[in-house]
Design a protein around this motif. Structure first.
Motif, PDB file in Angstrom:
ATOM      1  N   VAL A   1       0.864  -1.189   0.000  1.00 30.02           N
ATOM      2  CA  VAL A   1       0.000   0.000   0.000  1.00 30.02           C
ATOM      3  C   VAL A   1       0.891   1.227   0.000  1.00 30.02           C
ATOM      4  O   VAL A   1       1.900   1.269   0.709  1.00 30.02           O
ATOM      5  CB  VAL A   1      -0.910   0.012   1.250  1.00 30.02           C
ATOM      6  CG1 VAL A   1      -1.728   1.274   1.309  1.00 30.02           C
ATOM      7  CG2 VAL A   1      -1.801  -1.217   1.275  1.00 30.02           C
ATOM      8  N   LYS A   2       0.501   2.221  -0.787  1.00 31.51           N
ATOM      9  CA  LYS A   2       1.260   3.474  -0.852  1.00 31.51           C
ATOM     10  C   LYS A   2       0.339   4.641  -0.538  1.00 31.51           C
ATOM     11  O   LYS A   2      -0.841   4.614  -0.849  1.00 31.51           O
ATOM     12  CB  LYS A   2       1.864   3.662  -2.234  1.00 31.51           C
ATOM     13  CG  LYS A   2       2.904   2.632  -2.580  1.00 31.51           C
ATOM     14  CD  LYS A   2       3.493   2.859  -3.939  1.00 31.51           C
ATOM     15  CE  LYS A   2       4.506   1.758  -4.202  1.00 31.51           C
ATOM     16  NZ  LYS A   2       5.217   1.946  -5.444  1.00 31.51           N
ATOM     17  N   GLY A   3       0.910   5.653   0.087  1.00 25.15           N
ATOM     18  CA  GLY A   3       0.186   6.885   0.366  1.00 25.15           C
ATOM     19  C   GLY A   3       1.119   8.064   0.142  1.00 25.15           C
ATOM     20  O   GLY A   3       2.334   7.935   0.200  1.00 25.15           O
ATOM     21  N   LYS A   4       0.534   9.224  -0.137  1.00 21.89           N
ATOM     22  CA  LYS A   4       1.340  10.423  -0.376  1.00 21.89           C
ATOM     23  C   LYS A   4       0.741  11.564   0.431  1.00 21.89           C
ATOM     24  O   LYS A   4      -0.460  11.820   0.355  1.00 21.89           O
ATOM     25  CB  LYS A   4       1.346  10.775  -1.857  1.00 21.89           C
ATOM     26  CG  LYS A   4       2.251  11.908  -2.212  1.00 21.89           C
ATOM     27  CD  LYS A   4       2.374  12.076  -3.713  1.00 21.89           C
ATOM     28  CE  LYS A   4       3.598  12.899  -4.002  1.00 21.89           C
ATOM     29  NZ  LYS A   4       4.333  12.426  -5.146  1.00 21.89           N
ATOM     30  N   ALA A   5       1.582  12.241   1.203  1.00 28.43           N
ATOM     31  CA  ALA A   5       1.167  13.405   1.992  1.00 28.43           C
ATOM     32  C   ALA A   5       1.697  14.657   1.319  1.00 28.43           C
ATOM     33  O   ALA A   5       2.912  14.820   1.171  1.00 28.43           O
ATOM     34  CB  ALA A   5       1.693  13.290   3.404  1.00 28.43           C
ATOM     35  N   LEU A   6       0.785  15.500   0.876  1.00 29.77           N
ATOM     36  CA  LEU A   6       1.172  16.700   0.138  1.00 29.77           C
ATOM     37  C   LEU A   6       1.263  17.953   1.014  1.00 29.77           C
ATOM     38  O   LEU A   6       1.966  18.878   0.703  1.00 29.77           O
ATOM     39  CB  LEU A   6       0.190  16.941  -1.012  1.00 29.77           C
ATOM     40  CG  LEU A   6       0.088  15.798  -2.018  1.00 29.77           C
ATOM     41  CD1 LEU A   6      -1.009  16.082  -3.025  1.00 29.77           C
ATOM     42  CD2 LEU A   6       1.426  15.597  -2.718  1.00 29.77           C
ATOM     43  N   ARG A   7       0.468  17.987   2.073  1.00 37.02           N
ATOM     44  CA  ARG A   7       0.520  19.136   2.995  1.00 37.02           C
ATOM     45  C   ARG A   7      -0.032  18.789   4.327  1.00 37.02           C
ATOM     46  O   ARG A   7      -0.683  17.877   4.578  1.00 37.02           O
ATOM     47  CB  ARG A   7      -0.200  20.340   2.442  1.00 37.02           C
ATOM     48  CG  ARG A   7      -1.602  20.057   1.938  1.00 37.02           C
ATOM     49  CD  ARG A   7      -2.179  21.310   1.383  1.00 37.02           C
ATOM     50  NE  ARG A   7      -3.346  20.948   0.584  1.00 37.02           N
ATOM     51  CZ  ARG A   7      -4.397  21.678   0.485  1.00 37.02           C
ATOM     52  NH1 ARG A   7      -4.466  22.811   1.106  1.00 37.02           N
ATOM     53  NH2 ARG A   7      -5.396  21.310  -0.255  1.00 37.02           N
TER      54      ARG A   7
END
Length: 82
Positions: free
Chosen positions: A76-82
């Motif tokens: 599983v992948k996640g991305k935090a942009l702010r």
């Protein structure tokens, strides 16, 4: 949300354990799936939380172990942009 699909037509499984390689940024929302049976040709949904400790890309591996000691691994992948 993680969906565990049982594609067997006559075989059911019971979830014995779920492990996350990164349990800081990812967690199982309610680990109520331990001990749950997945009937033949059915799906069990597992709710997950993503609470990143910073910005950027995050990943975890989820290992689900069944009562017959079979294991499946999902990345599983996640991305935090702010």
């Amino acid at each position: 949300k993680l969906s565990i699909n049982n594609t067997y037509s006559e075989r059911s499984f019971t979830v014995r354990n779920i492990e996350l390689s990164d349990s800081i940024n990812f967690s199982i929302a309610k680990n109520t799936v331990i001990g749950k049976n997945i009937a033949a040709k059915s799906t069990l949904e597992v709710l997950m939380n993503f609470n990143p400790t910073g910005l950027g890309d995050f990943s975890t591996s989820i290992v689900v172990t069944f009562d017959n000691n079979e294991k499946i691994t999902v990345d599983v992948k996640g991305k935090a942009l702010r």
